[in-house]
Design a protein around this motif. Structure first.
Motif, PDB file in Angstrom:
ATOM      1  N   GLU A  18      36.812  33.180  51.931  1.00  0.00           N
ATOM      2  CA  GLU A  18      35.771  32.645  51.042  1.00  0.00           C
ATOM      3  C   GLU A  18      34.781  33.727  50.636  1.00  0.00           C
ATOM      4  OE1 GLU A  18      33.866  29.125  52.513  1.00  0.00           O
ATOM      5  OE2 GLU A  18      35.767  28.164  52.979  1.00  0.00           O
ATOM      6  N   ASP A  19      34.401  34.583  51.585  1.00  0.00           N
ATOM      7  CA  ASP A  19      33.461  35.661  51.267  1.00  0.00           C
ATOM      8  C   ASP A  19      34.032  36.644  50.256  1.00  0.00           C
ATOM      9  OD1 ASP A  19      31.574  34.588  52.986  1.00  0.00           O
ATOM     10  OD2 ASP A  19      32.037  35.963  54.637  1.00  0.00           O
ATOM     11  N   VAL A  20      35.303  36.987  50.413  1.00  0.00           N
ATOM     12  CA  VAL A  20      35.927  37.924  49.476  1.00  0.00           C
ATOM     13  C   VAL A  20      36.107  37.274  48.114  1.00  0.00           C
ATOM     14  CG1 VAL A  20      37.998  39.293  49.004  1.00  0.00           C
ATOM     15  CG2 VAL A  20      36.988  39.299  51.290  1.00  0.00           C
ATOM     16  N   THR A  21      36.426  35.992  48.085  1.00  0.00           N
ATOM     17  CA  THR A  21      36.525  35.286  46.807  1.00  0.00           C
ATOM     18  C   THR A  21      35.199  35.340  46.072  1.00  0.00           C
ATOM     19  OG1 THR A  21      38.234  33.810  47.646  1.00  0.00           O
ATOM     20  CG2 THR A  21      37.012  33.056  45.721  1.00  0.00           C
ATOM     21  N   ALA A  22      34.106  35.076  46.777  1.00  0.00           N
ATOM     22  CA  ALA A  22      32.771  35.150  46.159  1.00  0.00           C
ATOM     23  C   ALA A  22      32.470  36.565  45.687  1.00  0.00           C
ATOM     24  CB  ALA A  22      31.710  34.676  47.148  1.00  0.00           C
ATOM     25  N   PHE A  23      32.856  37.553  46.473  1.00  0.00           N
ATOM     26  CA  PHE A  23      32.664  38.954  46.106  1.00  0.00           C
ATOM     27  C   PHE A  23      33.406  39.293  44.811  1.00  0.00           C
ATOM     28  CE2 PHE A  23      34.301  43.325  46.331  1.00  0.00           C
ATOM     29  CZ  PHE A  23      33.127  44.049  46.471  1.00  0.00           C
ATOM     30  N   MET A  24      34.651  38.817  44.699  1.00  0.00           N
ATOM     31  CA  MET A  24      35.490  39.148  43.542  1.00  0.00           C
ATOM     32  C   MET A  24      35.007  38.495  42.251  1.00  0.00           C
ATOM     33  SD  MET A  24      37.741  41.328  44.511  1.00  0.00           S
ATOM     34  CE  MET A  24      38.930  41.280  43.189  1.00  0.00           C
ATOM     35  N   VAL A  25      34.336  37.364  42.331  1.00  0.00           N
ATOM     36  CA  VAL A  25      33.854  36.689  41.116  1.00  0.00           C
ATOM     37  C   VAL A  25      32.385  36.981  40.830  1.00  0.00           C
ATOM     38  CG1 VAL A  25      35.583  34.871  41.247  1.00  0.00           C
ATOM     39  CG2 VAL A  25      33.342  34.509  42.283  1.00  0.00           C
ATOM     40  N   ASP A  26      31.766  37.788  41.666  1.00  0.00           N
ATOM     41  CA  ASP A  26      30.362  38.151  41.468  1.00  0.00           C
ATOM     42  C   ASP A  26      30.240  39.006  40.202  1.00  0.00           C
ATOM     43  OD1 ASP A  26      27.802  39.301  41.522  1.00  0.00           O
ATOM     44  OD2 ASP A  26      27.782  39.418  43.709  1.00  0.00           O
ATOM     45  N   PRO A  27      29.411  38.608  39.252  1.00  0.00           N
ATOM     46  CA  PRO A  27      29.288  39.366  38.003  1.00  0.00           C
ATOM     47  C   PRO A  27      28.728  40.774  38.198  1.00  0.00           C
ATOM     48  CG  PRO A  27      27.724  37.540  38.050  1.00  0.00           C
ATOM     49  CD  PRO A  27      28.584  37.410  39.256  1.00  0.00           C
ATOM     50  N   THR A  28      28.154  41.066  39.362  1.00  0.00           N
ATOM     51  CA  THR A  28      27.638  42.412  39.602  1.00  0.00           C
ATOM     52  C   THR A  28      28.701  43.356  40.182  1.00  0.00           C
ATOM     53  OG1 THR A  28      26.827  41.904  41.831  1.00  0.00           O
ATOM     54  CG2 THR A  28      25.306  41.511  39.980  1.00  0.00           C
ATOM     55  N   LEU A  29      29.918  42.849  40.416  1.00  0.00           N
ATOM     56  CA  LEU A  29      30.999  43.704  40.890  1.00  0.00           C
ATOM     57  C   LEU A  29      31.258  44.775  39.837  1.00  0.00           C
ATOM     58  CD1 LEU A  29      33.304  44.230  42.983  1.00  0.00           C
ATOM     59  CD2 LEU A  29      34.725  42.760  41.552  1.00  0.00           C
ATOM     60  N   PRO A  30      31.202  46.050  40.217  1.00  0.00           N
ATOM     61  CA  PRO A  30      31.413  47.111  39.232  1.00  0.00           C
ATOM     62  C   PRO A  30      32.799  47.007  38.588  1.00  0.00           C
ATOM     63  CG  PRO A  30      30.641  48.015  41.325  1.00  0.00           C
ATOM     64  CD  PRO A  30      30.934  46.569  41.552  1.00  0.00           C
ATOM     65  N   PRO A  31      32.890  47.156  37.293  1.00  0.00           N
ATOM     66  CA  PRO A  31      34.184  47.034  36.607  1.00  0.00           C
ATOM     67  C   PRO A  31      35.235  48.024  37.122  1.00  0.00           C
ATOM     68  CG  PRO A  31      32.391  47.052  35.016  1.00  0.00           C
ATOM     69  CD  PRO A  31      31.790  47.345  36.353  1.00  0.00           C
ATOM     70  N   TRP A  32      34.823  49.191  37.556  1.00  0.00           N
ATOM     71  CA  TRP A  32      35.769  50.195  38.047  1.00  0.00           C
ATOM     72  C   TRP A  32      36.452  49.768  39.345  1.00  0.00           C
ATOM     73  CZ3 TRP A  32      34.574  51.524  42.931  1.00  0.00           C
ATOM     74  CH2 TRP A  32      33.240  51.471  43.330  1.00  0.00           C
TER      75      TRP A  32
END
Length: 98
Positions: A18-32
Motif C-alpha cells: 500500500e505504501d509503495v502504491t501511494a508512492f507511485m501515484v504521488d504527483p510529486t514523484l520525479p518523472p525521471w
C-alpha cells in the motif's frame, strides 16, 4: 512476459505494498524515476526476485534490496519474495530515491 524456468514455472507477479502504491501515484514523484522503477519491478518479477544485483538480508533471505539505477545512484528498491504465499508473488515494500 515472464520466461519459463527449468522446472517449467514462470516468473512471479510483482505487486506493490500500500505504501509503495501511494508512492507511485504521488504527483510529486520525479518523472525521471518512473522508468527505472518499472524496469526494476519487471526484472524482479521475471527473475522471481533473484536479480543478480540484489542483496539478501542475512537473517531473512527472502527480503532483498536492489540498487536502482547505475550502481544504485538513483536509490534502492526493497522487496520480499513470498514464494509460499497463495498465489506466490514478490512484494515491493519500499522505494527510496536519492
Amino acid at each position: 512476459m515472464s520466461e519459463a524456468f527449468d522446472d517449467g514455472s514462470e516468473g512471479l507477479p510483482c505487486v506493490l505494498s500500500e505504501d509503495v502504491t501511494a508512492f507511485m501515484v504521488d504527483p510529486t514523484l520525479p518523472p525521471w524515476a518512473m522508468g527505472p522503477i518499472v524496469a526494476a519491478m519487471v526484472e524482479i518479477g521475471e527473475t522471481r526476485g533473484l536479480v543478480a544485483a540484489s542483496t539478501a538480508a542475512k537473517d531473512w533471505p527472502e527480503c532483498r534490496l536492489l540498487p536502482l539505477g547505475e550502481d544504485g545512484a538513483l536509490g534502492i528498491v526493497e522487496y520480499v519474495i513470498a514464494k509460499d504465499a497463495v498465489p506466490p508473488r514478490v512484494i515491493v515494500t519500499r522505494i527510496l530515491l536519492y
